[in-house]
Design a protein around this motif. Structure first.
Motif, PDB file in Angstrom:
ATOM      1  N   LEU A  22     -19.833  12.231   0.801  1.00 29.45           N
ATOM      2  CA  LEU A  22     -19.422  10.843   0.914  1.00 29.45           C
ATOM      3  C   LEU A  22     -20.628   9.985   0.566  1.00 29.45           C
ATOM      4  O   LEU A  22     -21.611   9.956   1.312  1.00 29.45           O
ATOM      5  N   GLY A  23     -20.558   9.319  -0.583  1.00 31.77           N
ATOM      6  CA  GLY A  23     -21.635   8.433  -1.005  1.00 31.77           C
ATOM      7  C   GLY A  23     -21.147   7.015  -1.103  1.00 31.77           C
ATOM      8  O   GLY A  23     -19.980   6.765  -1.438  1.00 31.77           O
ATOM      9  N   GLU A  24     -22.028   6.063  -0.842  1.00 34.68           N
ATOM     10  CA  GLU A  24     -21.596   4.668  -0.895  1.00 34.68           C
ATOM     11  C   GLU A  24     -21.057   4.300  -2.274  1.00 34.68           C
ATOM     12  O   GLU A  24     -20.058   3.589  -2.386  1.00 34.68           O
ATOM     13  N   GLU A  25     -21.707   4.775  -3.319  1.00 31.46           N
ATOM     14  CA  GLU A  25     -21.329   4.349  -4.660  1.00 31.46           C
ATOM     15  C   GLU A  25     -20.291   5.243  -5.323  1.00 31.46           C
ATOM     16  O   GLU A  25     -19.546   4.788  -6.187  1.00 31.46           O
ATOM     17  N   THR A  26     -20.230   6.517  -4.938  1.00 31.95           N
ATOM     18  CA  THR A  26     -19.322   7.454  -5.612  1.00 31.95           C
ATOM     19  C   THR A  26     -18.162   7.918  -4.752  1.00 31.95           C
ATOM     20  O   THR A  26     -17.292   8.645  -5.231  1.00 31.95           O
ATOM     21  N   GLY A  27     -18.126   7.510  -3.481  1.00 29.60           N
ATOM     22  CA  GLY A  27     -16.992   7.839  -2.629  1.00 29.60           C
ATOM     23  C   GLY A  27     -16.997   9.263  -2.123  1.00 29.60           C
ATOM     24  O   GLY A  27     -18.021   9.939  -2.105  1.00 29.60           O
ATOM     25  N   GLY A  28     -15.810   9.724  -1.701  1.00 22.36           N
ATOM     26  CA  GLY A  28     -15.669  11.041  -1.098  1.00 22.36           C
ATOM     27  C   GLY A  28     -15.282  12.104  -2.100  1.00 22.36           C
ATOM     28  O   GLY A  28     -14.645  11.828  -3.110  1.00 22.36           O
ATOM     29  N   GLU A  29     -15.647  13.337  -1.750  1.00 20.83           N
ATOM     30  CA  GLU A  29     -15.374  14.454  -2.653  1.00 20.83           C
ATOM     31  C   GLU A  29     -15.433  15.757  -1.858  1.00 20.83           C
ATOM     32  O   GLU A  29     -16.313  15.944  -1.026  1.00 20.83           O
ATOM     33  N   GLY A  30     -14.486  16.660  -2.117  1.00 19.66           N
ATOM     34  CA  GLY A  30     -14.528  17.991  -1.539  1.00 19.66           C
ATOM     35  C   GLY A  30     -13.918  18.052  -0.151  1.00 19.66           C
ATOM     36  O   GLY A  30     -13.888  17.070   0.595  1.00 19.66           O
ATOM     37  N   GLN A  31     -13.421  19.227   0.190  1.00 17.09           N
ATOM     38  CA  GLN A  31     -12.859  19.504   1.509  1.00 17.09           C
ATOM     39  C   GLN A  31     -13.703  20.590   2.164  1.00 17.09           C
ATOM     40  O   GLN A  31     -13.737  21.727   1.709  1.00 17.09           O
ATOM     41  N   SER A  32     -14.395  20.242   3.214  1.00 20.16           N
ATOM     42  CA  SER A  32     -15.290  21.190   3.868  1.00 20.16           C
ATOM     43  C   SER A  32     -15.525  20.743   5.299  1.00 20.16           C
ATOM     44  O   SER A  32     -15.390  19.560   5.630  1.00 20.16           O
ATOM     45  N   ASP A  33     -15.891  21.681   6.164  1.00 21.77           N
ATOM     46  CA  ASP A  33     -16.283  21.333   7.522  1.00 21.77           C
ATOM     47  C   ASP A  33     -17.623  20.601   7.545  1.00 21.77           C
ATOM     48  O   ASP A  33     -17.958  19.953   8.526  1.00 21.77           O
ATOM     49  N   ARG A  34     -18.391  20.759   6.468  1.00 23.34           N
ATOM     50  CA  ARG A  34     -19.690  20.097   6.350  1.00 23.34           C
ATOM     51  C   ARG A  34     -19.602  19.023   5.255  1.00 23.34           C
ATOM     52  O   ARG A  34     -19.037  19.251   4.197  1.00 23.34           O
ATOM     53  N   ARG A  35     -20.191  17.862   5.542  1.00 24.28           N
ATOM     54  CA  ARG A  35     -20.143  16.771   4.579  1.00 24.28           C
ATOM     55  C   ARG A  35     -21.446  15.983   4.630  1.00 24.28           C
ATOM     56  O   ARG A  35     -21.915  15.605   5.701  1.00 24.28           O
ATOM     57  N   TRP A  36     -22.027  15.733   3.473  1.00 26.43           N
ATOM     58  CA  TRP A  36     -23.203  14.883   3.361  1.00 26.43           C
ATOM     59  C   TRP A  36     -22.754  13.426   3.227  1.00 26.43           C
ATOM     60  O   TRP A  36     -21.861  13.111   2.448  1.00 26.43           O
ATOM     61  N   ILE A  37     -23.386  12.544   4.015  1.00 29.53           N
ATOM     62  CA  ILE A  37     -23.058  11.119   4.021  1.00 29.53           C
ATOM     63  C   ILE A  37     -24.308  10.359   3.592  1.00 29.53           C
ATOM     64  O   ILE A  37     -25.343  10.418   4.278  1.00 29.53           O
ATOM     65  N   VAL A  38     -24.217   9.650   2.472  1.00 29.54           N
ATOM     66  CA  VAL A  38     -25.427   9.165   1.806  1.00 29.54           C
ATOM     67  C   VAL A  38     -25.304   7.698   1.410  1.00 29.54           C
ATOM     68  O   VAL A  38     -24.293   7.275   0.850  1.00 29.54           O
ATOM     69  N   ASP A  39     -26.346   6.944   1.691  1.00 28.12           N
ATOM     70  CA  ASP A  39     -26.544   5.622   1.100  1.00 28.12           C
ATOM     71  C   ASP A  39     -27.845   5.702   0.303  1.00 28.12           C
ATOM     72  O   ASP A  39     -28.926   5.797   0.882  1.00 28.12           O
ATOM     73  N   PRO A  40     -27.756   5.669  -1.023  1.00 28.44           N
ATOM     74  CA  PRO A  40     -28.964   5.876  -1.830  1.00 28.44           C
ATOM     75  C   PRO A  40     -29.934   4.710  -1.783  1.00 28.44           C
ATOM     76  O   PRO A  40     -31.128   4.882  -2.048  1.00 28.44           O
ATOM     77  N   LEU A  41     -29.415   3.527  -1.454  1.00 26.39           N
ATOM     78  CA  LEU A  41     -30.267   2.341  -1.351  1.00 26.39           C
ATOM     79  C   LEU A  41     -29.643   1.385  -0.351  1.00 26.39           C
ATOM     80  O   LEU A  41     -28.797   0.557  -0.690  1.00 26.39           O
ATOM     81  N   ASP A  42     -30.030   1.543   0.906  1.00 23.51           N
ATOM     82  CA  ASP A  42     -29.555   0.641   1.944  1.00 23.51           C
ATOM     83  C   ASP A  42     -30.435  -0.603   1.904  1.00 23.51           C
ATOM     84  O   ASP A  42     -31.645  -0.527   2.132  1.00 23.51           O
TER      85      ASP A  42
END
Length: 259
Positions: free
Chosen positions: A66-86
């Motif tokens: 889950l990225g601020e600019e590219t949205g969500g992707e993939g189905q997994s119990d683990r997920r990276w949540i990213v803001d590349p430039l807050d």
């Protein structure tokens, strides 16, 4: 959680920070798009997010994203949540308050958080259970025990967001009771600064997951108290966060919750 998930997040956040720094003194040439009133994205946001996505999913190919600019992707119990430039607006205006934010969510629980401040060369990091660190040294919240000397951070809504009046009322109630309120424009850093004792507390309504995920891990690992607008709520569920050093949390939250 793999033993080196935190190390991976730190390395890639710092590398993304280097991408941002390369554009810092040439930012007037960046291509900028308006997402909505007061909300911008530039080509350097996208470049930093692309680097983070390629690095994190390249090392952990089964994970979600889950990225601020590219949205969500993939189905997994683990997920990276990213803001590349807050703090994109700060970056574009030359205000030195912005950061890279990387978090890992595992089975609905935030387990890793990294907030990297490229300009200051500071990296706040933690995994679930602690400790929280700043450049490898342990940090903890301030020991402030009353509201009168306390300094708080917040984020004031912008554009057409509907809760501007609510936030103005919060500030009107709190300001007579404390030493001051700061609005710096990068929530990830605000949360990390509470964890490190620079602020005594922070609050903001209706943030996105990428704004707060990494900071929440660092706050909890450091020993700060964290709740949603109501004590029964969590910021992960609502996007609204109230956090403070334990000594002032109850009085701080009580003041805010009068509204």
């Amino acid at each position: 959680m793999s033993a080196d998930d935190l190390d991976l997040a730190v390395t890639l956040a710092q590398e993304a920070g280097e991408i941002l720094l390369r554009h810092w003194h040439d930012r007037a040439r960046l291509t900028v798009t308006h997402k909505r009133a007061g909300d911008f994205v530039s080509e350097v946001d996208l470049a930093a997010e692309r680097h983070l996505r390629n690095g994190l999913l390249g090392a952990r190919p089964g994970d979600g994203w889950l990225g601020e600019e590219t949205g969500g992707e993939g189905q997994s119990d683990r997920r990276w949540i990213v803001d590349p430039l807050d703090g994109t607006t700060n970056f574009l205006r030359g205000i030195p308050q912005w950061a890279v934010s990387v978090a890992l969510q595992d089975h609905d629980r935030l387990t890793v958080g990294v907030v990297h401040d490229p300009l200051r060369g500071e990296t706040f990091a933690a995994r679930i259970g602690g400790p929280a660190t700043l450049d490898g040294a342990r940090v903890s919240p301030a020991t402030t025990a009353t509201l009168e000397p306390a300094l708080f951070g917040t984020g004031i809504p912008f554009g057409t967001l509907a809760h501007i009046d609510d936030h103005a009322a919060d500030i009107a109630r709190l300001m007579p009771l404390c030493a001051g309120v700061r609005r710096m424009g990068a929530a990830a850093l605000d949360l990390a600064w509470v964890a490190a004792g620079r602020y005594d507390g922070f609050w903001e309504r209706r943030l996105q997951a990428w704004d707060i995920a990494a900071g929440l891990v660092i706050l909890r690992a450091a020993g700060a108290r964290v709740e949603g607008w109501h004590s029964s709520e969590s910021p992960e569920d609502t996007g609204t966060v109230i956090t403070a050093t334990p000594g002032v949390f109850d009085a701080f939250a009580a003041c805010l919750r009068q509204g």
